[in-house]
Design a protein around this motif. Structure first.
Motif, PDB file in Angstrom:
ATOM      1  N   VAL A 206     195.458 184.770  38.788  1.00 21.74           N
ATOM      2  CA  VAL A 206     194.946 183.916  37.724  1.00 21.74           C
ATOM      3  C   VAL A 206     194.472 184.802  36.572  1.00 21.74           C
ATOM      4  O   VAL A 206     194.049 185.940  36.789  1.00 21.74           O
ATOM      5  CB  VAL A 206     193.796 183.027  38.258  1.00 21.74           C
ATOM      6  CG1 VAL A 206     192.613 183.871  38.716  1.00 21.74           C
ATOM      7  CG2 VAL A 206     193.363 181.983  37.249  1.00 21.74           C
ATOM      8  N   SER A 207     194.594 184.305  35.364  1.00 24.05           N
ATOM      9  CA  SER A 207     194.030 185.016  34.216  1.00 24.05           C
ATOM     10  C   SER A 207     192.515 184.835  34.191  1.00 24.05           C
ATOM     11  O   SER A 207     191.951 184.030  34.945  1.00 24.05           O
ATOM     12  CB  SER A 207     194.654 184.495  32.919  1.00 24.05           C
ATOM     13  OG  SER A 207     196.014 184.871  32.816  1.00 24.05           O
ATOM     14  N   ASP A 208     191.845 185.557  33.317  1.00 21.47           N
ATOM     15  CA  ASP A 208     190.383 185.466  33.246  1.00 21.47           C
ATOM     16  C   ASP A 208     190.001 184.300  32.343  1.00 21.47           C
ATOM     17  O   ASP A 208     189.391 184.472  31.277  1.00 21.47           O
ATOM     18  CB  ASP A 208     189.801 186.784  32.739  1.00 21.47           C
ATOM     19  CG  ASP A 208     188.297 186.868  32.975  1.00 21.47           C
ATOM     20  OD1 ASP A 208     187.771 186.038  33.736  1.00 21.47           O
ATOM     21  OD2 ASP A 208     187.670 187.759  32.392  1.00 21.47           O
ATOM     22  N   ASN A 209     190.349 183.104  32.810  1.00 22.00           N
ATOM     23  CA  ASN A 209     190.130 181.895  32.023  1.00 22.00           C
ATOM     24  C   ASN A 209     188.654 181.517  31.986  1.00 22.00           C
ATOM     25  O   ASN A 209     187.937 181.682  32.981  1.00 22.00           O
ATOM     26  CB  ASN A 209     190.935 180.730  32.626  1.00 22.00           C
ATOM     27  CG  ASN A 209     192.410 181.056  32.743  1.00 22.00           C
ATOM     28  OD1 ASN A 209     193.004 181.595  31.815  1.00 22.00           O
ATOM     29  ND2 ASN A 209     193.004 180.742  33.883  1.00 22.00           N
ATOM     30  N   THR A 210     188.233 180.995  30.842  1.00 20.78           N
ATOM     31  CA  THR A 210     186.844 180.538  30.700  1.00 20.78           C
ATOM     32  C   THR A 210     186.487 179.552  31.804  1.00 20.78           C
ATOM     33  O   THR A 210     185.372 179.582  32.348  1.00 20.78           O
ATOM     34  CB  THR A 210     186.652 179.884  29.319  1.00 20.78           C
ATOM     35  OG1 THR A 210     186.872 180.868  28.306  1.00 20.78           O
ATOM     36  CG2 THR A 210     185.258 179.309  29.172  1.00 20.78           C
ATOM     37  N   ARG A 211     187.429 178.681  32.175  1.00 23.43           N
ATOM     38  CA  ARG A 211     187.162 177.637  33.178  1.00 23.43           C
ATOM     39  C   ARG A 211     187.575 178.054  34.593  1.00 23.43           C
ATOM     40  O   ARG A 211     187.575 177.220  35.504  1.00 23.43           O
ATOM     41  CB  ARG A 211     187.893 176.357  32.789  1.00 23.43           C
ATOM     42  CG  ARG A 211     187.603 175.910  31.357  1.00 23.43           C
ATOM     43  CD  ARG A 211     188.202 174.558  31.037  1.00 23.43           C
ATOM     44  NE  ARG A 211     188.245 174.318  29.593  1.00 23.43           N
ATOM     45  CZ  ARG A 211     188.444 173.136  29.030  1.00 23.43           C
ATOM     46  NH1 ARG A 211     188.611 172.060  29.765  1.00 23.43           N
ATOM     47  NH2 ARG A 211     188.484 173.029  27.696  1.00 23.43           N
ATOM     48  N   ARG A 212     187.913 179.310  34.773  1.00 25.38           N
ATOM     49  CA  ARG A 212     188.372 179.795  36.080  1.00 25.38           C
ATOM     50  C   ARG A 212     187.334 179.560  37.158  1.00 25.38           C
ATOM     51  O   ARG A 212     186.151 179.822  36.963  1.00 25.38           O
ATOM     52  CB  ARG A 212     188.675 181.294  35.971  1.00 25.38           C
ATOM     53  CG  ARG A 212     188.996 181.975  37.308  1.00 25.38           C
ATOM     54  CD  ARG A 212     189.264 183.462  37.124  1.00 25.38           C
ATOM     55  NE  ARG A 212     188.170 184.174  36.491  1.00 25.38           N
ATOM     56  CZ  ARG A 212     187.105 184.630  37.129  1.00 25.38           C
ATOM     57  NH1 ARG A 212     186.956 184.402  38.441  1.00 25.38           N
ATOM     58  NH2 ARG A 212     186.171 185.294  36.482  1.00 25.38           N
ATOM     59  N   TRP A 213     187.812 179.104  38.330  1.00 18.67           N
ATOM     60  CA  TRP A 213     186.908 178.952  39.473  1.00 18.67           C
ATOM     61  C   TRP A 213     187.459 179.636  40.726  1.00 18.67           C
ATOM     62  O   TRP A 213     187.063 179.324  41.850  1.00 18.67           O
ATOM     63  CB  TRP A 213     186.611 177.474  39.751  1.00 18.67           C
ATOM     64  CG  TRP A 213     187.760 176.524  39.563  1.00 18.67           C
ATOM     65  CD1 TRP A 213     188.017 175.773  38.451  1.00 18.67           C
ATOM     66  CD2 TRP A 213     188.814 176.234  40.478  1.00 18.67           C
ATOM     67  NE1 TRP A 213     189.163 175.032  38.613  1.00 18.67           N
ATOM     68  CE2 TRP A 213     189.671 175.286  39.858  1.00 18.67           C
ATOM     69  CE3 TRP A 213     189.121 176.671  41.760  1.00 18.67           C
ATOM     70  CZ2 TRP A 213     190.809 174.780  40.469  1.00 18.67           C
ATOM     71  CZ3 TRP A 213     190.258 176.165  42.375  1.00 18.67           C
ATOM     72  CH2 TRP A 213     191.082 175.230  41.736  1.00 18.67           C
ATOM     73  N   TRP A 214     188.370 180.585  40.534  1.00 20.10           N
ATOM     74  CA  TRP A 214     188.848 181.423  41.632  1.00 20.10           C
ATOM     75  C   TRP A 214     188.300 182.832  41.458  1.00 20.10           C
ATOM     76  O   TRP A 214     188.196 183.345  40.355  1.00 20.10           O
ATOM     77  CB  TRP A 214     190.372 181.510  41.629  1.00 20.10           C
ATOM     78  CG  TRP A 214     191.083 180.215  41.830  1.00 20.10           C
ATOM     79  CD1 TRP A 214     190.568 179.041  42.294  1.00 20.10           C
ATOM     80  CD2 TRP A 214     192.461 179.956  41.565  1.00 20.10           C
ATOM     81  NE1 TRP A 214     191.536 178.077  42.328  1.00 20.10           N
ATOM     82  CE2 TRP A 214     192.713 178.604  41.884  1.00 20.10           C
ATOM     83  CE3 TRP A 214     193.505 180.732  41.097  1.00 20.10           C
ATOM     84  CZ2 TRP A 214     193.966 178.019  41.760  1.00 20.10           C
ATOM     85  CZ3 TRP A 214     194.754 180.157  40.961  1.00 20.10           C
ATOM     86  CH2 TRP A 214     194.981 178.821  41.300  1.00 20.10           C
ATOM     87  N   SER A 215     187.974 183.467  42.575  1.00 20.99           N
ATOM     88  CA  SER A 215     187.472 184.836  42.545  1.00 20.99           C
ATOM     89  C   SER A 215     188.541 185.802  42.026  1.00 20.99           C
ATOM     90  O   SER A 215     189.726 185.664  42.332  1.00 20.99           O
ATOM     91  CB  SER A 215     187.050 185.266  43.951  1.00 20.99           C
ATOM     92  OG  SER A 215     186.784 186.658  43.992  1.00 20.99           O
ATOM     93  N   LEU A 216     188.104 186.796  41.269  1.00 19.32           N
ATOM     94  CA  LEU A 216     188.977 187.898  40.860  1.00 19.32           C
ATOM     95  C   LEU A 216     188.530 189.229  41.470  1.00 19.32           C
ATOM     96  O   LEU A 216     189.066 190.277  41.114  1.00 19.32           O
ATOM     97  CB  LEU A 216     189.019 188.019  39.341  1.00 19.32           C
ATOM     98  CG  LEU A 216     189.930 187.027  38.604  1.00 19.32           C
ATOM     99  CD1 LEU A 216     189.806 187.209  37.098  1.00 19.32           C
ATOM    100  CD2 LEU A 216     191.382 187.202  39.040  1.00 19.32           C
TER     101      LEU A 216
END
Length: 267
Positions: A206-216
């Motif tokens: 996943v990209s580092d999206n403002t709305r991201r809810w997955w761990s990076l």
């Protein structure tokens, strides 16, 4: 250094996006697909074969430093098709890589391995336990399990990428959370190919999206540094079907997909 990289499913959507981004003056891309691949003048080696053909896959894996396994059905299909192409085909990719002595496989998994987990307001952690939302999701769970087996039994390095929606732009508001830009996808693959001795890993794609809810966290640990944010497209994407946004898999959790009778069209 990866001198020769075999990419299965190279004519598919993600493969087409990644092909120019993974090209490198010191790297040969060996592109494999059941469909005919165009010659784009980049010096890539082209192989027309199916991942379900083990002898062809063993031959395609010769003199290869790593495999990026994108090949397979990318949406929901009937069980027999999923079983043949996605499960048995993935087994044959791992087995061919093992027989040819390929030391590393990067496997394109999916967020749909865990699609029926509820959205609880917390960040979805790395290595979230499987809870697939479709036969397609089941096939990717099987692929991750095969990767684990081939690492533990044969010492193969395997990195599984639980990819969100990899398109040129996000397709709807759900993808403002789950989008993986092509540029970030190429960076993630590059990290998975170059990180020293990863063993067996599962990371979110996943990209580092403002709305991201997955761990990076695990992705960053292998050297992935995302550069893009879907939020720049927030004013132009349509609203996602809100009925299924309470589950990680979104519309793949729809009862319309019971028994694989219909294809899901988005990731």
């Amino acid at each position: 250094m990866i001198v020769r990289l075999l990419i299965t499913g190279a004519a598919g959507g993600v493969g087409t996006l990644l092909r120019p981004l993974l090209a490198h003056p010191d790297r040969v891309l060996r592109l494999l697909d059941v469909a005919e691949l165009p010659d784009t003048g980049d010096g890539a080696e082209r192989v027309q074969a199916s991942v379900t053909d083990l002898p062809a896959m063993v031959e395609a894996c010769q003199d290869v430093d790593a495999v990026l396994h994108l090949g397979g059905l990318s949406t929901e299909h009937a069980w027999d098709d999923i079983l043949s192409v996605n499960i048995d085909g993935t087994y044959k990719v791992f087995e061919a890589a093992h027989r040819a002595g390929v030391p590393r496989v990067v496997f394109a998994s999916t967020n749909h391995t865990v699609g029926f987990h509820p959205r609880d307001g917390q960040e979805a952690p790395d290595y979230l336990f499987p809870r697939p939302d479709t036969y397609y999701g089941v096939s990717k769970v099987a692929g991750e399990a095969l990767g684990s087996l081939y690492h533990d039994r044969y010492g193969m390095d395997v990195v599984c990428l639980r990819i969100g929606g990899c398109f040129a732009k996000p397709l709807d508001t759900r993808m403002l959370e789950t989008w993986l830009s092509p540029r970030d996808a190429a960076d993630l693959v590059a990290a998975a190919l170059s990180t020293p001795e990863p063993g067996f890993k599962v990371v979110w794609g996943v990209s580092d999206n403002t709305r991201r809810w997955w761990s990076l966290a695990e992705a960053r640990a292998i050297g992935y540094h995302p550069r893009d944010d879907a939020e720049v497209y927030a004013d132009e994407v349509p609203q996602a079907d809100e009925r299924y946004l309470g589950r990680l898999g979104g519309a793949f959790c729809s009862p319309d997909l019971d028994g694989g009778g219909r294809q899901a069209g988005r990731t």
